[in-house]
Enzyme design. Sequence first.
Site, PDB file in Angstrom:
ATOM      1  N   CYS A 298     -76.121  55.544 -56.682  1.00  0.00           N
ATOM      2  CA  CYS A 298     -75.581  56.125 -55.584  1.00  0.00           C
ATOM      3  C   CYS A 298     -75.217  54.616 -54.889  1.00  0.00           C
ATOM      4  O   CYS A 298     -75.675  53.642 -55.059  1.00  0.00           O
ATOM      5  CB  CYS A 298     -76.395  57.148 -54.471  1.00  0.00           C
ATOM      6  SG  CYS A 298     -76.227  58.767 -55.327  1.00  0.00           S
TER       7      CYS A 298
ATOM      8  N   HIS B 206     -76.812  58.216 -37.111  1.00  0.00           N
ATOM      9  CA  HIS B 206     -76.422  56.396 -37.207  1.00  0.00           C
ATOM     10  C   HIS B 206     -74.649  56.661 -37.195  1.00  0.00           C
ATOM     11  O   HIS B 206     -74.252  57.886 -38.347  1.00  0.00           O
ATOM     12  CB  HIS B 206     -76.165  56.204 -38.524  1.00  0.00           C
ATOM     13  CG  HIS B 206     -77.024  56.295 -39.569  1.00  0.00           C
ATOM     14  ND1 HIS B 206     -77.108  57.117 -40.399  1.00  0.00           N
ATOM     15  CD2 HIS B 206     -75.898  56.533 -41.151  1.00  0.00           C
ATOM     16  CE1 HIS B 206     -77.453  57.529 -41.551  1.00  0.00           C
ATOM     17  NE2 HIS B 206     -76.449  57.145 -42.195  1.00  0.00           N
TER      18      HIS B 206
END
Length: 750
Positions: free
Chosen positions: A4, A666
């Site tokens: 990824c 985040h």
Amino acid sequence: MTACPTGIAHTYMAAEKLAQTARSLGHEIKVETQGSIGAENVLSDNDVRDADGVIIAADKDVDRSRFVGKKVLVVGVAEGIRHPEQLIERVQSAPVYGGEPGDGAGGGAAAASGGGGTGGGKERSVAYKALMNGVSYMIPFVVVGGLLIAISLAVGGHPTPEGLKIAPGSFWEDVNNIGTIGFQLMVPILSGYIAYAIGDRPALVPGMIGGWIATHGELYGMKDASAGFIGGIVTGFLAGYLVVWIKKVKVPRFAQPIMPIIVIPIVATTALGLFFVYVLGKPISWVFTHLTGWLSGMTGTSAIVLGAILGLMIAFDMGGPVNKTAFLFGSGLIASGNQTVMGMCAAAIPVMPLGQGLATLIRRHLYSEQERETGMAALFMGLFGISEGAIPFAAARPAQVIPANMLGGAVAGALAGMAGVADAVPHGGPIVAVLGAVDGVPMFFVAVVIGAVVTALATVALVDVAERRKSGARAGTGGGAGGGAEVMVGADAVVTVGGASLAVTEPVVAGPVVAESVVAGVGAGAGAEAAAGGASRTAVAVAPVPGATAAPGQGSDGEAVETDGVEIDGNDVSGDGQGADGDGDSDSDSDSDDSAPSVEVLSGYLTEQTVKTQLDADGKEAAIREMAELAAGTGKVADVDELVRVALAREAQGTTGLGEEIAIPHAKTDAVTAPVVGFARSADGIDWGSLDGTLAKLVFMISVPEAAAGDEHLRILALLSRKLMDADFRARLQGAEDKTAILRVLGEIH
């Protein structure tokens, strides 16, 4: 190994889980993580040789050549966190990878779904992984080639009846030629690495050569056009699956060593090349010829209708047969005195790169860092009429980008036709207007701007809808394993059971890139405990995606973690580690408690100011706002509302609830002026959509400015996710009486 683009947390969470579990079962485990911050604790040849099996939880193709002859179990990445005991048990009965002629040389994404034994986990589709692999390798060629061509035209070009030309033998002609080479390699690279992701290294050559054939129409009867990047995608998939099929053919044992390096590449390349030339090429040539004839019959119709049609065609395949038909039709009429048709084409040509570049600025959170950088390059290329700048976006998200491109192109072409814009040279983009080749300059720019805005707005709308659908699908997936906290990828591990060794592949997480989560099911025997006598050894590795967006300088933090005597990346994760010595927190306010521990928590980003013993909020959105306001107390948050918006947008892509009663929201935004980390507890817990269905009671919020995001965001996530897998550490964090005690516990994170 992993596959990824960016992200960290699940890589280390799974590594810790496997290490703890292996030790409790009497096994040794070594974990190799290859996340976005680089490879750590790399497995040696001896580690692999001594292993009895390999567990692979990967979201992308992985190179399995070093595991030939080992038992291999393939699972979805979430299983490393949720069911490590079952993985260690099930790999003992997994089939041997490379033991049969059909699967020995295999790798890549295709093998991920079929080779070496499956663990029942849902993996992202092979087609998607292969396409993204090709796009990631293609992007540098698009950017380098496009920018060199644009610069050479801007500085050394001048309009002529044949288009923008550079003086022969000049310095800028050499620069242009170098850029042209980059463009010529673009589609072969795309095709080659799509094939590689499906059929591994034997598919690379047929994929690249097939891509080259696709872009050279003269090989199949098209003198002035080719199949373009769409043809390259087709050849990539054909080459990959052809190689996978050839691998299944049983051959004598003496011939097996030469199959992947001689036989398969030669057979696949020859078959694919001839198939494209004699079968696919003829229909493409027919389409090109008949489109030209059809357009010739349209010259007497409404200029608005003709402009819209030409704009649709220009935007459809960007260099392919449909695009070239429209372009050559317009340029061919210049000599006959009809320059308005070329004016329609010229207005549509820059719309795609300008629109896609603008989209990355309008909705930054929908794009990875690499895509945003490509968007800036696309904007520059669009100014010089280089439509290929939009190809990476169209290749990555064809269902959303191509319709948006066509809509914007049609609008630009129709407006140019309505205003009677004329172009005296066969080229497009603002550059031709600046150089004086366009008649009707104001309306030309109006058409380009409106077309680009339409493309950008349509793109972000379609991409946003697609991602919301994915998020909804993830939320409804059984077991909660695919909650989409972040895109997770795998790691390899080698485990010894009963004196033997096993190998396991562990998950890595991709950060802001929008993607489906990996959901792993539980196969037969799941739930039984591993019964193993004697010492066991496990090595786990997590690998990154080629072309991932992690900054080149990102590396391991170099710290050591150990779990019950088992070392992972050299770090002690037993929970007994000493707090790091420090000079105190320079960011603490002047009235901080004097008894606060003299430790620097997470490089000083987490201070007493950013700790709250109990959250007032009872929902995710309210909790994020409360955490943002907490961070604002440090003076490092310039815009609380923007910080909250970006954090919630990140949640819309996939929950940051990681399970084990943990959430780590985040945000990467310039609403903060410096990195800041907040921590708060919730007594009752908050529904965060976590992987395991638990309510979040320990909430960390990481906020970093865009300039620092590439390094600090990932490093902080890695540190937190490692330590938070320690149950004793979590219990002590929950039980800490006040801020001083909380900071003392958090000081163990290093």
